[in-house]
Design an enzyme around this catalytic site. Structure first.
Site, PDB file in Angstrom:
ATOM      1  N   LEU A  51       0.833  -1.201   0.000  1.00 20.45           N
ATOM      2  CA  LEU A  51       0.000   0.000   0.000  1.00 20.45           C
ATOM      3  C   LEU A  51       0.866   1.248   0.000  1.00 20.45           C
ATOM      4  CD1 LEU A  51      -2.632   1.573   0.211  1.00 20.45           C
ATOM      5  CD2 LEU A  51      -2.603   1.143   2.693  1.00 20.45           C
ATOM      6  N   ASP A  80      11.126   2.879  13.340  1.00 20.03           N
ATOM      7  CA  ASP A  80      10.117   2.087  14.026  1.00 20.03           C
ATOM      8  C   ASP A  80       9.055   3.071  14.492  1.00 20.03           C
ATOM      9  OD1 ASP A  80       8.487   0.647  15.707  1.00 20.03           O
ATOM     10  OD2 ASP A  80      10.092  -0.067  17.028  1.00 20.03           O
ATOM     11  N   TYR A  82      -8.211  -6.302  16.525  1.00 20.81           N
ATOM     12  CA  TYR A  82      -8.188  -5.517  15.295  1.00 20.81           C
ATOM     13  C   TYR A  82      -9.320  -4.500  15.291  1.00 20.81           C
ATOM     14  CZ  TYR A  82      -8.176  -4.324  10.357  1.00 20.81           C
ATOM     15  OH  TYR A  82      -8.130  -3.631   9.167  1.00 20.81           O
ATOM     16  N   LYS A 137      -8.755  -0.327  15.324  1.00 21.15           N
ATOM     17  CA  LYS A 137      -9.203   0.544  14.246  1.00 21.15           C
ATOM     18  C   LYS A 137     -10.273   1.528  14.711  1.00 21.15           C
ATOM     19  CE  LYS A 137      -6.535  -0.815  10.896  1.00 21.15           C
ATOM     20  NZ  LYS A 137      -5.545   0.101  10.297  1.00 21.15           N
TER      21      LYS A 137
END
Length: 228
Positions: A24, A57, A151, A155
């Site tokens: 991406l 990082d 997850y 998000k």
């Protein structure tokens, strides 16, 4: 049929892409460059994305701050950042370990906090104005999914972070927004896979780096695509 809006003119603007070595990130960087931006790529691994590339990082504030300082010295202070770093993970809730939970939240949410905070600090020191773009998901903006607790929570946190940062810095013309795709399609999926193409996601990221970023500050733009 309606036509897609043309890409904004980002000529001369410095835009940082995190996760630049990923599938991406590379597409987003290409689209930003086509819009005229001076692209700087950050990633944990060595890469050659953009006019300036740095290893970082992005879950670590010091590493991120050093990378952004390098960008500023090489290209100028960042006018925008597109944070593409993220991961997916799923497991039955009762079997999800604390280590699993922390890893997903660190990669998806903590990294967004770190990148946004360090970028905002530089934008404010330079007098304000800028664009912050994150990647959310359908699980974050609409509804959590079974066996995706970490997850979904991470998000959803990205969405709330975008809302908060966008509200706080509206007067400084620092806008924060997110693109919330369903499955991102890279062209190697099984026929009939539902999702949104990586090119469409990249175009939305570029759009949010321009004037539309201010209009959509605090928002998460759903990008669910269709059956392909």
């Amino acid at each position: 049929m309606p036509t897609a809006p043309s890409a904004p003119d980002l000529s001369g603007r410095v835009v940082v892409v995190t996760g630049a070595a990923g599938r991406l990130g590379r597409v987003v960087a290409d689209h930003l460059a086509e819009a005229g931006a001076h692209v700087a790529g950050l990633d944990r691994q060595r890469h050659d994305v953009g006019r300036a590339s740095a290893e970082a990082d992005v879950t670590d504030p010091d590493s991120t701050a050093r990378a952004l300082a390098f960008v500023a010295e090489t290209l100028g202070e960042p006018d925008g950042v597109v944070h593409t770093v993220g991961m997916w993970a799923g497991s039955p809730f009762a079997e999800t370990t604390l280590a699993d939970w922390r890893t997903v939240l660190d990669v998806n949410l903590t990294s967004t906090f770190v990148v946004f905070r360090e970028t905002v600090r530089r934008m404010l020191a330079a007098g304000g104005s800028g664009r912050l773009v994150a990647l959310a998901s359908g699980q974050g903006v609409d509804k959590g999914v079974a066996e995706q607790a970490a997850y979904s929570a991470s998000k959803a946190g990205v969405v709330r972070l975008v809302e908060s940062v966008g509200a706080e810095y509206r007067a400084q013309d620092i806008a924060a927004a997110a693109v919330a795709p369903s499955m991102i399609l890279f062209g190697d999926e099984e026929p009939g896979t539902r999702g949104v193409t990586v090119e469409e996601v990249a175009r939305l990221c570029v759009t949010l780096c321009g004037p539309a970023g201010n209009v959509h500050s605090g928002s998460a733009l759903r990008a669910y695509g269709s059956m392909r």
